[in-house]
Design a protein around this motif. Structure first.
Motif, mmCIF file in Angstrom:
data_model
loop_
_atom_site.group_PDB
_atom_site.id
_atom_site.type_symbol
_atom_site.label_atom_id
_atom_site.label_comp_id
_atom_site.label_asym_id
_atom_site.label_seq_id
_atom_site.Cartn_x
_atom_site.Cartn_y
_atom_site.Cartn_z
ATOM 1 N N ALA A 156 -99.560 25.101 -25.070
ATOM 2 C CA ALA A 156 -98.733 23.982 -25.521
ATOM 3 C C ALA A 156 -98.092 24.290 -26.871
ATOM 4 O O ALA A 156 -96.916 23.991 -27.103
ATOM 5 C CB ALA A 156 -99.583 22.718 -25.605
ATOM 6 N N GLU A 157 -98.860 24.930 -27.769
ATOM 7 C CA GLU A 157 -98.306 25.303 -29.067
ATOM 8 C C GLU A 157 -97.204 26.347 -28.918
ATOM 9 O O GLU A 157 -96.170 26.274 -29.589
ATOM 10 C CB GLU A 157 -99.414 25.846 -29.966
ATOM 11 N N ALA A 158 -97.454 27.344 -28.048
ATOM 12 C CA ALA A 158 -96.466 28.413 -27.876
ATOM 13 C C ALA A 158 -95.159 27.891 -27.282
ATOM 14 O O ALA A 158 -94.071 28.345 -27.658
ATOM 15 C CB ALA A 158 -97.052 29.513 -26.978
ATOM 16 N N LEU A 159 -95.265 26.929 -26.361
ATOM 17 C CA LEU A 159 -94.063 26.371 -25.736
ATOM 18 C C LEU A 159 -93.456 25.238 -26.554
ATOM 19 O O LEU A 159 -92.285 24.889 -26.361
ATOM 20 C CB LEU A 159 -94.402 25.850 -24.333
ATOM 21 N N GLY A 160 -94.253 24.653 -27.430
ATOM 22 C CA GLY A 160 -93.792 23.475 -28.161
ATOM 23 C C GLY A 160 -93.819 22.224 -27.309
ATOM 24 O O GLY A 160 -93.080 21.271 -27.556
ATOM 25 N N ALA A 161 -94.692 22.227 -26.295
ATOM 26 C CA ALA A 161 -94.759 21.109 -25.354
ATOM 27 C C ALA A 161 -95.860 20.136 -25.750
ATOM 28 O O ALA A 161 -96.852 20.509 -26.380
ATOM 29 C CB ALA A 161 -95.006 21.623 -23.934
#
Length: 416
Positions: A156-161
């Motif tokens: 989620a952090e890597a995608l910004g989701a």
């Protein structure tokens, strides 16, 4: 080793500094501190390594089971029969069908490699590793046909989701056209974000109902594998031997030992090497006790000679000086245990403080698998450390004690 009243009195007197004996007391104090630091280091490091192994094993097994029965072509069409046979196998506790497939996830221009996992909703809700580690959202939102997924916190952090974001899953095994295979791209809403504590899983896992995974991957009613848990992980090969033999033509049984052999073997070797190296620290500390006792014997030669002329047996002198040395060792061991347990209790705070002062990330989850520093103290190991340190301390007292007992009062007092 029982002491008489006068032996206890003399031993107590020799433990305290006398006039002109400050240097001897300093050496003895250094010996005590050295034993304390050696014992504390052993307790802390062994507890952390035990915690690392146990936590890693629990989280890996919690997600992957003790073994998986996987089809040779990546699919099991008769998985219902395999599940039934597995559950009937003696020693098997659960058999869960699931789908795992490497895909790509995209959100607002960011793309990450992910591992899709499809499971039946009842199996998702029973999985404590996932159920008890939901950080945002709810697993209740994952319903077949609802196009809702759960993703790891690092992903989620890597995608910004966040919860509610529409994330696209991309499968390269799409539809065949006259112009080639067209990747299959389907958007799903993020219904939950979990953090199991293993960096690789939190960075890659995407969880969805099995029916949705079958639809996305065009698998029909087949699954990718059957996850199996047993009553004894160490004997998983023997327990699943009948199942592996029966389905040898269509599937392969892979145990947790096969999947993580190199990792756990490396942990075992590191644990042995670390214990050996830190034991040498205690051995060096014990030599300080030996040195301080030798100095004490030389400083108390006249007292020893007087005691001998007053009728003190050699055995009493041996007991007195052994008591002095073992008392120093015992105090160091006790202080080391207290220091070690305090450090273990505040371990994460200590790591954060060192990172803050040094400006470096001491515990990098991407390198160390787990997101926090674990610790699991084994009472048997702690007892072993205490016994080893105590034996070293007792052995260090033998030579000075025997040297004191062999003192010839005639030679010492001749010129007094």
């Amino acid at each position: 080793m029982f002491l008489t009243r006068y032996e206890r009195m003399i031993a107590r007197r020799y433990l305290l500094p006398g006039r002109g004996e400050a240097f001897i007391f300093l050496v003895a104090s250094i010996s005590l501190v050295a034993v304390m630091l050696g014992v504390a280091a052993l307790v802390v490091v062994m507890s952390v390594m035990n915690g690392f192994r146990v936590d890693l094993f629990d989280k890996i097994v919690g997600l992957n089971g003790h073994a998986v029965v996987q089809g040779y072509n990546g699919q099991l069409r008769d998985w219902q029969e395999i599940v039934q046979d597995a559950r009937k196998t003696r020693g098997v506790t659960t058999a869960i069908p699931l789908i795992e497939k490497p895909l790509f996830a995209a959100f607002q221009g960011r793309t990450e490699a992910v591992l899709l996992r499809g499971m039946r909703m009842e199996d998702i809700e029973k999985n404590a590793t996932i159920r008890d580690n939901i950080k945002q959202g709810s697993l209740a939102s994952l319903k077949p046909g609802n196009k809702t997924i759960a993703i790891g916190s690092r992903l989620a952090e890597a995608l910004g989701a966040t919860v509610g974001s529409q994330v696209s899953l991309i499968s390269v095994e799409g539809h065949a056209t006259p112009f080639g295979t067209v990747p299959r791209i389907v958007s799903y809403r993020v219904g939950a974000i979990f953090e199991v504590g293993v960096y690789d899983y939190d960075k890659a896992f995407v969880l969805m109902p099995m029916q949705d995974a079958q639809t996305l991957l065009l698998m029909g009613n087949s699954v990718g594998m059957v996850e199996v848990n047993t009553t004894n992980p160490d004997k998983v090969e023997q327990i699943l031997a009948p199942l592996a033999q029966k389905y040898a033509d269509v599937a392969q049984v892979t145990t947790w030992k096969m999947m993580n052999r190199q990792l756990f073997e490396a942990l075992k070797v590191d644990r042995l090497v670390t214990f050996t190296v830190l034991s040498i620290i205690i051995l060096v500390a014990v030599f300080n006790i030996l040195s301080s006792l030798i100095m004490l014997v030389r400083a108390k030669t006249r007292d020893i000679a007087i005691l001998r002329t007053m009728g003190a047996p050699r055995k009493s002198l041996v007991k007195i000086f052994m008591t002095v040395g073992t008392t120093i060792g015992a105090l160091g061991i006790g202080a080391g245990l207290v220091l070690g347990f305090v450090f273990i209790y505040f371990r994460q705070g200590v790591v954060n403080f060192i990172g803050f002062v040094s400006g470096q990330q001491i515990w990098d989850p991407s390198m160390r698998y787990l997101t926090t520093l674990p610790a699991r103290t084994d009472p048997v190991e702690v007892l072993g450390i205490v016994v080893m340190a105590m034996v070293f301390s007792i052995l260090a007292t033998l030579y000075p004690a025997l040297k004191a007992a062999s003192t010839d009062p005639v030679q010492v007092l001749r010129y007094e």
